[in-house]
Structure formats: structure tokens, C-alpha cells
Design a protein around this motif. Structure first.
Motif, short mmCIF file in Angstrom:
data_model
loop_
_atom_site.label_atom_id
_atom_site.label_comp_id
_atom_site.label_asym_id
_atom_site.label_seq_id
_atom_site.Cartn_x
_atom_site.Cartn_y
_atom_site.Cartn_z
N ILE A 122 0.84 -1.20 0.00
CA ILE A 122 0.00 0.00 0.00
C ILE A 122 0.87 1.25 0.00
CG2 ILE A 122 -1.72 1.33 1.30
CD1 ILE A 122 -2.75 -1.41 2.35
N GLN A 123 1.90 1.24 0.83
CA GLN A 123 2.79 2.40 0.90
C GLN A 123 3.47 2.65 -0.44
OE1 GLN A 123 3.32 4.76 3.04
NE2 GLN A 123 5.07 5.67 1.97
N ALA A 124 3.96 1.59 -1.07
CA ALA A 124 4.67 1.74 -2.34
C ALA A 124 3.75 2.25 -3.44
CB ALA A 124 5.29 0.40 -2.74
N ALA A 125 2.50 1.81 -3.43
CA ALA A 125 1.57 2.15 -4.51
C ALA A 125 0.78 3.42 -4.24
CB ALA A 125 0.60 0.99 -4.73
N HIS A 126 0.95 4.01 -3.08
CA HIS A 126 0.08 5.11 -2.67
C HIS A 126 0.09 6.27 -3.65
CE1 HIS A 126 -0.74 8.82 -0.17
NE2 HIS A 126 -1.84 8.13 0.01
N ALA A 127 1.24 6.76 -4.03
CA ALA A 127 1.31 7.94 -4.89
C ALA A 127 0.70 7.69 -6.27
CB ALA A 127 2.75 8.44 -5.00
N PRO A 128 1.08 6.63 -6.99
CA PRO A 128 0.45 6.42 -8.30
C PRO A 128 -1.04 6.11 -8.23
CG PRO A 128 1.95 4.61 -7.79
CD PRO A 128 2.19 5.68 -6.77
N LEU A 129 -1.49 5.45 -7.17
CA LEU A 129 -2.93 5.19 -7.04
C LEU A 129 -3.69 6.47 -6.73
CD1 LEU A 129 -3.05 1.79 -5.11
CD2 LEU A 129 -3.48 2.20 -7.55
N SER A 132 -4.24 8.14 -10.00
CA SER A 132 -5.19 7.50 -10.92
C SER A 132 -6.58 7.33 -10.33
CB SER A 132 -4.66 6.11 -11.32
OG SER A 132 -4.66 5.22 -10.21
N GLY A 133 -6.74 7.62 -9.03
CA GLY A 133 -8.00 7.28 -8.38
C GLY A 133 -8.17 5.78 -8.35
N GLY A 134 -7.13 5.08 -7.92
CA GLY A 134 -7.05 3.64 -8.08
C GLY A 134 -7.70 2.83 -6.98
N ARG A 135 -7.57 1.51 -7.12
CA ARG A 135 -8.24 0.57 -6.24
C ARG A 135 -7.24 -0.46 -5.72
NH1 ARG A 135 -13.64 1.20 -6.77
NH2 ARG A 135 -14.14 -0.82 -5.89
N ILE A 136 -7.42 -0.83 -4.45
CA ILE A 136 -6.61 -1.86 -3.81
C ILE A 136 -7.55 -2.96 -3.34
CG2 ILE A 136 -5.02 -2.43 -1.94
CD1 ILE A 136 -4.37 0.61 -1.81
N VAL A 137 -7.21 -4.20 -3.66
CA VAL A 137 -7.91 -5.34 -3.09
C VAL A 137 -6.86 -6.26 -2.45
CG1 VAL A 137 -9.41 -7.33 -3.47
CG2 VAL A 137 -9.78 -5.22 -4.76
N VAL A 138 -7.05 -6.57 -1.19
CA VAL A 138 -6.13 -7.41 -0.43
C VAL A 138 -6.75 -8.78 -0.23
CG1 VAL A 138 -4.78 -7.62 1.69
CG2 VAL A 138 -5.33 -5.35 0.79
N THR A 139 -5.99 -9.83 -0.46
CA THR A 139 -6.47 -11.17 -0.13
C THR A 139 -6.22 -11.42 1.35
OG1 THR A 139 -5.99 -11.98 -2.36
CG2 THR A 139 -6.33 -13.63 -0.64
N ALA A 140 -7.28 -11.44 2.13
CA ALA A 140 -7.19 -11.76 3.56
C ALA A 140 -7.66 -13.20 3.74
CB ALA A 140 -7.99 -10.76 4.38
N SER A 141 -8.59 -13.42 4.64
CA SER A 141 -9.09 -14.78 4.89
C SER A 141 -10.31 -14.71 5.79
CB SER A 141 -8.00 -15.62 5.57
OG SER A 141 -8.52 -16.85 6.04
N ALA A 142 -11.16 -15.72 5.67
CA ALA A 142 -12.28 -15.83 6.61
C ALA A 142 -11.79 -15.98 8.05
CB ALA A 142 -13.17 -17.01 6.23
N THR A 143 -10.56 -16.48 8.22
CA THR A 143 -10.00 -16.59 9.58
C THR A 143 -9.63 -15.22 10.14
OG1 THR A 143 -7.74 -16.94 8.82
CG2 THR A 143 -9.10 -18.89 9.12
N GLY A 144 -9.76 -14.17 9.33
CA GLY A 144 -9.59 -12.82 9.85
C GLY A 144 -10.81 -12.30 10.57
N MET A 145 -11.89 -13.09 10.59
CA MET A 145 -13.11 -12.71 11.30
C MET A 145 -13.51 -13.74 12.35
SD MET A 145 -13.30 -11.39 8.04
CE MET A 145 -14.50 -12.13 6.96
N ARG A 146 -12.70 -14.78 12.53
CA ARG A 146 -13.07 -15.83 13.48
C ARG A 146 -11.80 -16.48 14.01
NH1 ARG A 146 -12.80 -20.97 11.30
NH2 ARG A 146 -14.43 -21.72 12.68
N PRO A 147 -11.88 -17.17 15.15
CA PRO A 147 -10.71 -17.89 15.64
C PRO A 147 -10.36 -19.06 14.73
CG PRO A 147 -12.36 -17.60 17.36
CD PRO A 147 -13.02 -17.24 16.07
N GLY A 175 -9.11 9.57 -2.88
CA GLY A 175 -9.64 8.99 -4.11
C GLY A 175 -9.27 7.55 -4.34
N ILE A 176 -8.77 6.86 -3.32
CA ILE A 176 -8.36 5.46 -3.44
C ILE A 176 -9.34 4.59 -2.66
CG2 ILE A 176 -6.53 3.77 -2.99
CD1 ILE A 176 -4.56 6.17 -2.90
N SER A 177 -9.78 3.49 -3.25
CA SER A 177 -10.60 2.53 -2.51
C SER A 177 -9.75 1.34 -2.11
CB SER A 177 -11.79 2.06 -3.34
OG SER A 177 -11.38 1.15 -4.33
N ILE A 178 -10.13 0.71 -1.01
CA ILE A 178 -9.44 -0.49 -0.54
C ILE A 178 -10.46 -1.44 0.07
CG2 ILE A 178 -8.87 0.63 1.68
CD1 ILE A 178 -6.29 -1.13 1.70
#
Length: 265
Positions: A122-129, A132-147, A175-178
Motif C-alpha cells: 500500500i505504501q509503495a503504490a500510494h502515490a500512483p494510485l 489514478s483514483g485507483g483501487r486496492i484489493v487485499v487477499t485476507a481470509s475468513a479466519t480474519g473474522m473468526r478464531p 480517491g483510493i478505494s481499498i
């Protein structure tokens, strides 16, 4: 895949962990739809092979290092002139846990790949995004909401989900979505050694293509700061977190990650 918000041209996309699994499926989908794609991965053999197959550009990247993330972003901008979408997909799993079997090196490697890479990406891409009004999508996990019995994996994904939710309004002002994709079990090499047991237990396992379908949907959605649950046995939707209102917080002004002063208006 979604187009950049301020151009009719096909988007320029960076995919970390793009040489295999969900990342490789995303690269194939993006390139098939005409996007210009940079693959960032540590596996030079698979990365170069996928680049040759798809017409993408490969950059050998250790996502645990800020400088490597910066180099991958720079390669995208230098080669294609801008950056519109960043899919921060790199991830790993580890069997280490608290107790006699604790492996500090394994723990640090897992956190570096699963959490540090997201912050650095995110830090590296911040300025160009921002440009451009760019978008970030992170692959997390369902285990990020449960034990989970995968305790450090779960902890890293909880951190990623919290980061995405917290950055949503912060980056929206620029102007960036995540958003976060939060898959349950997915048929990738990460769980290949457990697949027989999971199947016998009746666990629902998603295909990588279904996760990329979800990525398509999230990129087409205007909302930000959401954790989208992606599971084989239920419909794609943002996870509904319990609210914990702190109304007095609206009285504070924040700058550079800290409280600056009381709001004056």
C-alpha cells in the motif's frame, strides 16, 4: 475486470504473489480482459513462465521488503505509464504455534508475507494510485473474522482486515478505494496436503476461479473499507461486523496517524 475510474483505457494492474494460486488465476483473468499486468513474486521460474504465457511483465519481488515493493510499483509505472489496480495477494501459512514447537523464524516469515507485505504494498503504490483514483484489493481470509487453530495465520489476517477497514476512510479522502477478499478454504497448493482430510470432513472448498469472480465483483463495487466473505457454501457479501460506536471520536482531528487537535468545525 473493472476499469480505472478516470480513464476509458484498460487498467494497469499489479498482482503480488501472482505466480501461483489465486494470484495466477487473477493474472490470467486480467490479461485475458486486456489489462496490462505486472506480476510480483519471489518465484522467478513460475513468474517468468506465467508472464510468457499471458503477456504480463514479471518482477522478482520479496514482498517482505519495502524496497522490492517499490521496485515492482516503479516497474508498472515506467512500463505502462500509470497504476490503477493493486491486488495484494501474497500469503503463506505456518504450523508454528505457542508452546514447545514455537518457531520465531517461521513466525516472522509468516507475518512478513501476510501482513508486512500489505503495508509495504500500500505504501509503495500510494502515490500512483492517488494520481489514478485507483483501487486496492487485499487477499485476507475468513479466519480474519473468526478464531482458528492456525493461530498466527489467523492473527495476521485479523490484522489485515483491521488495516483495510481502518484505511477505508483514510484513503477515500485521496480517491483510493481499498477492500479485502476473505476466502474460506480455496483449492490451492497451500492446502493440498490437507485436501483429503478436509474433503472427508465435509468442508466446503472454493475454486480459485470463484475467488477471482469475487475479485471482479469487488472491483466493480464503489464501496470501500469492506471485508468481503468468499466461501463456497454462501453468497458473496461484505461481512457484517458488530458496531462499537465511540461518538466522541468525531470531535478529534487526525494527522499522520495520530491525534492532532480538537476539530473546530
Amino acid at each position: 475486470m473493472a476499469q480505472s475510474s478516470n480513464t476509458a483505457e484498460k487498467p494497469v494492474v499489479l498482482v503480488t504473489g501472482g505466480a501461483g494460486g489465486i494470484g495466477a488465476a487473477a493474472v490470467r483473468r486480467f490479461t485475458r480482459n486486456g489489462s496490462s499486468v505486472v506480476i510480483a513474486d519471489l518465484d522467478a521460474g513460475r513468474g517468468a513462465a506465467l508472464a510468457a504465457e499471458t503477456g504480463a511483465h514479471f518482477v522478482r519481488t520479496d514482498v517482505r521488503e519495502l524496497a522490492d515493493n517499490e521496485a515492482a510499483v516503479a516497474a508498472a509505472v515506467e512500463r505502462f505509464g500509470r497504476l490503477d489496480i493493486v491486488h495484494l495477494n501474497a500469503g503463506t501459512i505456518s504450523s508454528t504455534s505457542i508452546g514447545e514447537g514455537f518457531d520465531p523464524e517461521g513466525y516472522r516469515r509468516l507475518m512478513g508475507i501476510n501482513l508486512d507485505s500489505v503495508v509495504y504494498g500500500i505504501q509503495a503504490a500510494h502515490a500512483p494510485l492517488r494520481a489514478s483514483g485507483g483501487r486496492i484489493v487485499v487477499t485476507a481470509s475468513a479466519t480474519g473474522m473468526r478464531p482458528s487453530y492456525e493461530v498466527f495465520y489467523s492473527a495476521s489476517k485479523h490484522a489485515v482486515v483491521g488495516l483495510v477497514r481502518s484505511l477505508g476512510p483514510v484513503l477515500a479522502a485521496e480517491g483510493i478505494s481499498i477492500n479485502a477478499l476473505c476466502p474460506g478454504l480455496v483449492d490451492t497448493p497451500m492446502i493440498s496436503d490437507r485436501m483429503a482430510e478436509l474433503t472427508r470432513a465435509g468442508m466446503a472448498v472454493s475454486s480459485v476461479e470463484s475467488v477471482v469472480d469475487a475479485l471482479d465483483t469487488v472491483l466493480a463495487d464503489p464501496r470501500t473499507g469492506l471485508a468481503w466473505l468468499v466461501m463456497a457454501d454462501r453468497a458473496l457479501a461484505p461481512f457484517e461486523f458488530a458496531d462499537l460506536p465511540v461518538p466522541q471520536e468525531r470531535n478529534l482531528a487526525f494527522e499522520n496517524g495520530g491525534v492532532r487537535a480538537l476539530r473546530t468545525g
